[in-house]
Design a protein around this motif. Structure first.
Motif, short mmCIF file in Angstrom:
data_model
loop_
_atom_site.label_atom_id
_atom_site.label_comp_id
_atom_site.label_asym_id
_atom_site.label_seq_id
_atom_site.Cartn_x
_atom_site.Cartn_y
_atom_site.Cartn_z
N ARG A 64 1.25 -1.12 0.01
CA ARG A 64 0.13 -0.31 -0.18
C ARG A 64 0.41 0.90 0.08
O ARG A 64 0.37 2.16 -0.18
CB ARG A 64 -0.99 -0.10 1.29
N SER A 65 2.02 1.19 0.80
CA SER A 65 2.94 2.62 0.71
C SER A 65 3.96 2.54 -0.18
O SER A 65 4.16 3.93 -0.57
CB SER A 65 3.55 2.54 2.31
N VAL A 66 4.32 1.65 -0.89
CA VAL A 66 5.25 1.55 -1.92
C VAL A 66 4.71 1.49 -3.34
O VAL A 66 4.65 0.48 -3.75
CB VAL A 66 6.57 0.35 -1.69
N PRO A 67 4.88 2.39 -3.51
CA PRO A 67 3.46 2.26 -5.55
C PRO A 67 4.29 1.33 -6.51
O PRO A 67 3.56 0.50 -7.03
CB PRO A 67 3.33 3.77 -5.92
N TRP A 68 5.25 1.45 -6.52
CA TRP A 68 6.20 0.24 -7.17
C TRP A 68 6.14 -1.05 -7.10
O TRP A 68 5.90 -2.71 -8.34
CB TRP A 68 7.24 0.89 -8.10
N LEU A 69 5.96 -1.46 -5.37
CA LEU A 69 6.23 -2.73 -5.09
C LEU A 69 5.17 -3.93 -5.86
O LEU A 69 5.56 -5.05 -6.55
CB LEU A 69 6.43 -2.61 -3.73
N HIS A 70 3.92 -3.63 -5.93
CA HIS A 70 2.83 -4.30 -6.59
C HIS A 70 3.55 -5.29 -8.41
O HIS A 70 3.31 -5.92 -8.13
CB HIS A 70 2.08 -3.46 -6.43
N LEU A 71 3.79 -3.89 -8.83
CA LEU A 71 4.01 -3.85 -10.03
C LEU A 71 4.74 -4.66 -10.30
O LEU A 71 5.41 -5.96 -11.08
CB LEU A 71 3.93 -2.78 -10.60
N SER A 72 6.52 -4.37 -9.35
CA SER A 72 7.54 -5.53 -9.38
C SER A 72 7.70 -6.39 -8.76
O SER A 72 8.09 -7.69 -9.38
CB SER A 72 8.42 -5.14 -9.06
N ALA A 73 6.50 -6.78 -7.55
CA ALA A 73 6.57 -8.39 -6.88
C ALA A 73 5.41 -9.58 -7.22
O ALA A 73 5.25 -9.55 -6.64
CB ALA A 73 6.96 -7.61 -5.57
N GLN A 74 4.50 -8.95 -8.10
CA GLN A 74 3.51 -9.87 -8.46
C GLN A 74 3.59 -11.04 -8.27
O GLN A 74 4.21 -12.15 -9.17
CB GLN A 74 2.76 -9.20 -9.60
N GLY A 75 3.33 -12.37 -7.47
CA GLY A 75 3.46 -13.47 -6.74
C GLY A 75 4.89 -13.54 -6.85
O GLY A 75 4.80 -14.34 -6.59
N ARG A 76 5.21 -13.00 -6.49
CA ARG A 76 6.72 -13.33 -6.48
C ARG A 76 7.30 -13.11 -4.39
O ARG A 76 8.67 -13.50 -3.87
CB ARG A 76 8.47 -12.22 -6.66
N PHE A 77 6.28 -13.12 -3.58
CA PHE A 77 6.18 -13.19 -2.00
C PHE A 77 5.93 -13.98 -1.50
O PHE A 77 6.10 -14.02 -0.04
CB PHE A 77 5.29 -11.86 -1.85
#
Length: 92
Positions: A64-77
């Protein structure tokens, strides 16, 4: 605080460091690096004042706090090795 994991953007120019606090809780910080800075990591946002009991709750907030993180990390957590690093150097 000790860096226990770093999640990098696909372009390698941004990252979020997951931190282990002295009390055993978790926190995070966001960094970027630019060519004009000699490729050194620069602090962008310091979220280390927030404490989390689990990696899952930290990542929910970081998404929620880091805008680019969602795009960069889809399915990688879920434990993918691509964005999990052990650091031998510390970031300030």
């Amino acid at each position: 605080m000790k860096v226990i994991e770093s999640i990098e953007a696909d372009d390698g120019m941004r990252c979020v460091d997951l931190l282990l606090r002295l009390d055993g809780s978790l926190a995070y910080k966001e960094f970027r690096k630019d060519v004009e800075d000699g490729g050194r990591w620069q602090l962008v946002n310091d979220f280390s004042h927030r404490a989390y009991e689990s990696r899952s709750s930290l990542l929910q907030d970081a998404l929620r706090s880091v805008p680019w993180l969602h795009l960069s990390a889809q399915g990688r957590f879920a434990g993918g090795e691509r964005h999990r690093h052990s650091w031998t150097k510390s970031r300030k």
